[in-house]
Write an enzyme that holds these catalytic residues in place. Structure first.
Site, PDB file in Angstrom:
ATOM      1  N   GLN A 196       9.753   0.714   6.329  1.00 11.61           N
ATOM      2  CA  GLN A 196       8.410   0.326   6.763  1.00 11.61           C
ATOM      3  C   GLN A 196       7.536   0.103   5.535  1.00 11.61           C
ATOM      4  O   GLN A 196       7.494   0.956   4.643  1.00 11.61           O
ATOM      5  CB  GLN A 196       7.775   1.422   7.628  1.00 11.61           C
ATOM      6  CG  GLN A 196       6.370   1.071   8.119  1.00 11.61           C
ATOM      7  CD  GLN A 196       5.628   2.284   8.666  1.00 11.61           C
ATOM      8  OE1 GLN A 196       5.239   3.176   7.918  1.00 11.61           O
ATOM      9  NE2 GLN A 196       5.446   2.325   9.988  1.00 11.61           N
ATOM     10  N   HIS A 199       0.835  -1.202   0.000  1.00  9.26           N
ATOM     11  CA  HIS A 199       0.000   0.000   0.000  1.00  9.26           C
ATOM     12  C   HIS A 199       0.869   1.252   0.000  1.00  9.26           C
ATOM     13  O   HIS A 199       0.646   2.181  -0.759  1.00  9.26           O
ATOM     14  CB  HIS A 199      -0.920   0.003   1.223  1.00  9.26           C
ATOM     15  CG  HIS A 199      -1.784   1.217   1.315  1.00  9.26           C
ATOM     16  ND1 HIS A 199      -1.403   2.361   1.996  1.00  9.26           N
ATOM     17  CD2 HIS A 199      -3.017   1.480   0.816  1.00  9.26           C
ATOM     18  CE1 HIS A 199      -2.364   3.271   1.902  1.00  9.26           C
ATOM     19  NE2 HIS A 199      -3.361   2.756   1.208  1.00  9.26           N
ATOM     20  N   HIS A 200       1.892   1.283   0.869  1.00  7.83           N
ATOM     21  CA  HIS A 200       2.872   2.359   0.823  1.00  7.83           C
ATOM     22  C   HIS A 200       4.135   1.938   1.565  1.00  7.83           C
ATOM     23  O   HIS A 200       4.130   0.960   2.333  1.00  7.83           O
ATOM     24  CB  HIS A 200       2.313   3.680   1.385  1.00  7.83           C
ATOM     25  CG  HIS A 200       2.110   3.713   2.865  1.00  7.83           C
ATOM     26  ND1 HIS A 200       0.899   3.513   3.462  1.00  7.83           N
ATOM     27  CD2 HIS A 200       2.980   3.933   3.882  1.00  7.83           C
ATOM     28  CE1 HIS A 200       1.004   3.608   4.771  1.00  7.83           C
ATOM     29  NE2 HIS A 200       2.278   3.860   5.060  1.00  7.83           N
ATOM     30  N   MET A 236      -5.811   9.589   5.923  1.00  2.00           N
ATOM     31  CA  MET A 236      -4.618  10.348   6.276  1.00  2.00           C
ATOM     32  C   MET A 236      -4.614  11.630   5.459  1.00  2.00           C
ATOM     33  O   MET A 236      -5.191  11.684   4.370  1.00  2.00           O
ATOM     34  CB  MET A 236      -3.332   9.561   5.989  1.00  2.00           C
ATOM     35  CG  MET A 236      -3.055   8.436   6.943  1.00  2.00           C
ATOM     36  SD  MET A 236      -1.445   7.671   6.597  1.00  2.00           S
ATOM     37  CE  MET A 236      -1.349   6.513   7.969  1.00  2.00           C
ATOM     38  N   HIS A 295      -0.245  12.587   0.218  1.00  7.03           N
ATOM     39  CA  HIS A 295      -0.724  11.247   0.582  1.00  7.03           C
ATOM     40  C   HIS A 295      -2.045  11.351   1.326  1.00  7.03           C
ATOM     41  O   HIS A 295      -2.168  12.063   2.329  1.00  7.03           O
ATOM     42  CB  HIS A 295       0.287  10.521   1.462  1.00  7.03           C
ATOM     43  CG  HIS A 295      -0.199   9.175   1.915  1.00  7.03           C
ATOM     44  ND1 HIS A 295      -0.322   8.100   1.064  1.00  7.03           N
ATOM     45  CD2 HIS A 295      -0.608   8.727   3.137  1.00  7.03           C
ATOM     46  CE1 HIS A 295      -0.774   7.055   1.732  1.00  7.03           C
ATOM     47  NE2 HIS A 295      -0.971   7.412   2.996  1.00  7.03           N
ATOM     48  N   HIS A 332       3.520  -1.006   4.455  1.00  7.98           N
ATOM     49  CA  HIS A 332       2.139  -1.289   4.848  1.00  7.98           C
ATOM     50  C   HIS A 332       1.562  -2.275   3.833  1.00  7.98           C
ATOM     51  O   HIS A 332       1.410  -1.953   2.654  1.00  7.98           O
ATOM     52  CB  HIS A 332       1.324   0.013   4.859  1.00  7.98           C
ATOM     53  CG  HIS A 332      -0.138  -0.188   5.092  1.00  7.98           C
ATOM     54  ND1 HIS A 332      -1.071   0.771   4.757  1.00  7.98           N
ATOM     55  CD2 HIS A 332      -0.851  -1.220   5.624  1.00  7.98           C
ATOM     56  CE1 HIS A 332      -2.276   0.341   5.071  1.00  7.98           C
ATOM     57  NE2 HIS A 332      -2.170  -0.864   5.592  1.00  7.98           N
ATOM     58  N   HIS A 339      -5.794   8.504   1.733  1.00  8.41           N
ATOM     59  CA  HIS A 339      -6.375   7.245   1.300  1.00  8.41           C
ATOM     60  C   HIS A 339      -7.453   7.557   0.269  1.00  8.41           C
ATOM     61  O   HIS A 339      -7.298   8.505  -0.502  1.00  8.41           O
ATOM     62  CB  HIS A 339      -6.877   6.461   2.503  1.00  8.41           C
ATOM     63  CG  HIS A 339      -5.764   6.034   3.431  1.00  8.41           C
ATOM     64  ND1 HIS A 339      -5.971   5.433   4.650  1.00  8.41           N
ATOM     65  CD2 HIS A 339      -4.412   6.143   3.307  1.00  8.41           C
ATOM     66  CE1 HIS A 339      -4.810   5.178   5.227  1.00  8.41           C
ATOM     67  NE2 HIS A 339      -3.857   5.607   4.431  1.00  8.41           N
TER      68      HIS A 339
END
Length: 342
Positions: free
Chosen positions: A148, A72-73, A294, A217, A150, A219
Site C-alpha cells: 500500500q 507519503h508512506h 495519526m 508515525h 499513500h 503526521h
C-alpha cells in the site's frame, strides 16, 4: 565398485551443498507499483502478489525503493486473502475523499490482516537480526503480500510511478519468527493545545515475545511518540520499561528498541503521542489525509517457539475519551513519555 561408490558420494555432497546454498541464499523480490498514475490528491493504492502455494518463505529484510517527495508512506500487509483480485485498487478506506469510478475500492486485506512493514520519510533498509524472519506461504495465514502506498499529491499528466521496495527473503527456515504489533489511537486534537493521545493493552496469550525494533508515525502535529512495556509487581506498582521514544518527524524507519527484555503473559504495552496544535485554528481528527492526524507505535518482535501473537493491534478511542490517567495504570512516567528525543 570403489570408484562408483566415490562417484555417488561426490554427487551426494554436491547435491547437499547445492541445496544448502540454494535455500540459505538471501534473494530479492521487487514489490513495486506497476507503473501507475496517481490521478488525484490523497490517493491510497494497493497492489498484491500471490505467495507460491507449496512453499514457505522467510522475509528477513526490507529495502525501500521510494522517496518522501513521491510517497507519503508505504505499508506492507500479509493477507490470507487480498482486498481485491485486481492489479491495483483504491485502498484508502479511511480517506475523507469520495470514491470515484476509476478504481475498485477495497481494504488491503479482506481476510487475515497482518502488518509486516511500514516506511516513511526516506527511511533506510531494514535487515532483521540473525535467524529472525517473517514466515509467509505454506503453513501460514499469509498467502498474499500487499503493498500500500499513500500518494498525498496527484502526479502531472503522463507521469507514472513504480515506487515500492525489495523483499529480502530466504527459503531456509528461521528459528525465530517475527511479528508486528501496532499500538494506535483514534481521537480529536483541539486547536492551540498540547494533546496526549494514549493507548494500552494487556498480553493475554501464553507466549514470550522478544522486542527488537520500533517505529513511530504521526503526521505534522506529532512531536514525540513513546512506547512502553508495563509490568506490575507484587505490591501493585507498575514498572514502565521504555521500548522506544522518537520525534516522528525524523525518518520513520524501524529503530532498535531501547530494551530487549522479554514481554510475557500479563504484561501491558502502552504508547503515547504528544501532539502540538499551537499553530492550528481547527480541530484535527484521526484520519488518512495530510489534513488529519495519526498516532502509531509499531513494535517488531520475535518468538523463539511457536507462532507470533494472534493479537495484531492495540487501539483506543483516544482523546478526549481515553487517557492513561483514567485507567488503573499507576506510576505513569508523564514527563519522560513526552520528553523530546531525536
Amino acid at each position: 565398485m570403489a570408484r562408483a561408490h566415490m562417484l555417488r558420494l561426490l554427487c551426494a555432497i554436491f547435491i547437499l551443498c547445492f541445496q544448502l546454498t540454494c535455500c540459505s541464499e538471501v534473494k530479492k523480490y521487487p514489490l513495486l507499483m506497476p507503473h501507475i498514475h496517481p490521478y488525484r490528491d490523497e490517493l491510497y493504492i494497493c497492489t498484491p502478489v500471490r505467495v507460491v502455494d507449496n512453499k514457505s518463505f522467510y522475509i528477513v529484510g526490507f529495502e525501500p525503493n521510494a522517496t518522501m517527495n513521491v510517497a507519503h508512506h508505504m505499508l506492507v500487509f500479509g493477507c490470507t486473502e487480498p482486498g481485491s483480485t485486481n492489479e491495483i485498487w483504491d485502498c484508502g478506506e479511511m480517506s475523507t475523499n469520495e470514491s470515484d469510478k476509476n478504481l475498485v475500492t477495497a481494504p488491503p486485506c479482506s481476510k487475515g490482516n497482518h502488518v509486516l512493514y511500514a516506511w516513511a520519510r526516506n527511511a533506510k533498509t531494514l535487515k532483521l537480526p540473525d535467524d529472525v524472519g517473517f514466515q509467509v506461504g505454506q503453513g501460514t495465514e499469509v498467502q498474499y503480500i500487499v503493498l500500500q502506498i499513500h500518494y498525498s499529491k496527484k502526479f502531472p499528466d503522463d507521469v507514472l510511478d513504480n515506487s515500492g521496495l525489495n523483499l529480502l527473503y530466504t527459503e531456509r527456515p528461521q528459528s525465530k519468527l517475527a511479528g508486528v504489533l501496532l499500538l494506535a489511537t483514534g481521537g480529536k486534537i483541539p486547536p492551540h493545545n498540547i494533546t496526549h493521545m494514549e493507548t494500552f493493552c494487556e498480553i493475554r496469550e501464553d507466549k514470550v515475545i522478544h522486542p527488537f525494533a520500533y517505529r513511530t508515525h504521526t503526521h505534522s502535529l506529532g512531536r514525540v511518540v513513546s512506547g512502553y512495556r508495563v509490568r506490575r509487581n507484587d505490591t501493585g506498582t507498575d514498572h514502565w520499561s521504555l521500548l522506544g521514544r522518537r520525534n516522528p518527524l525524523t525518518p520513520q524507519m524501524f529503530y532498535p528498541t531501547f530494551t530487549k527484555e522479554p514481554i510475557k503473559y500479563g504484561d501491558r504495552l502502552a504508547a503515547r503521542c504528544t501532539m502540538n496544535s499551537a499553530n492550528r485554528n481547527r480541530v484535527t481528527i484521526v484520519g488518512a489525509t495530510n489534513n488529519d492526524e495519526m498516532c502509531n507505535f509499531y513494535l517488531m518482535y520475535y518468538v523463539e517457539n511457536g507462532n507470533p501473537l494472534s493479537m495484531k493491534y492495540c487501539t483506543t478511542v483516544g482523546p478526549p475519551y481515553f487517557y492513561w490517567k483514567d485507567t488503573d495504570l499507576n506510576n505513569i512516567p508523564d514527563y519522560e513519555a513526552s520528553k523530546s528525543y531525536d
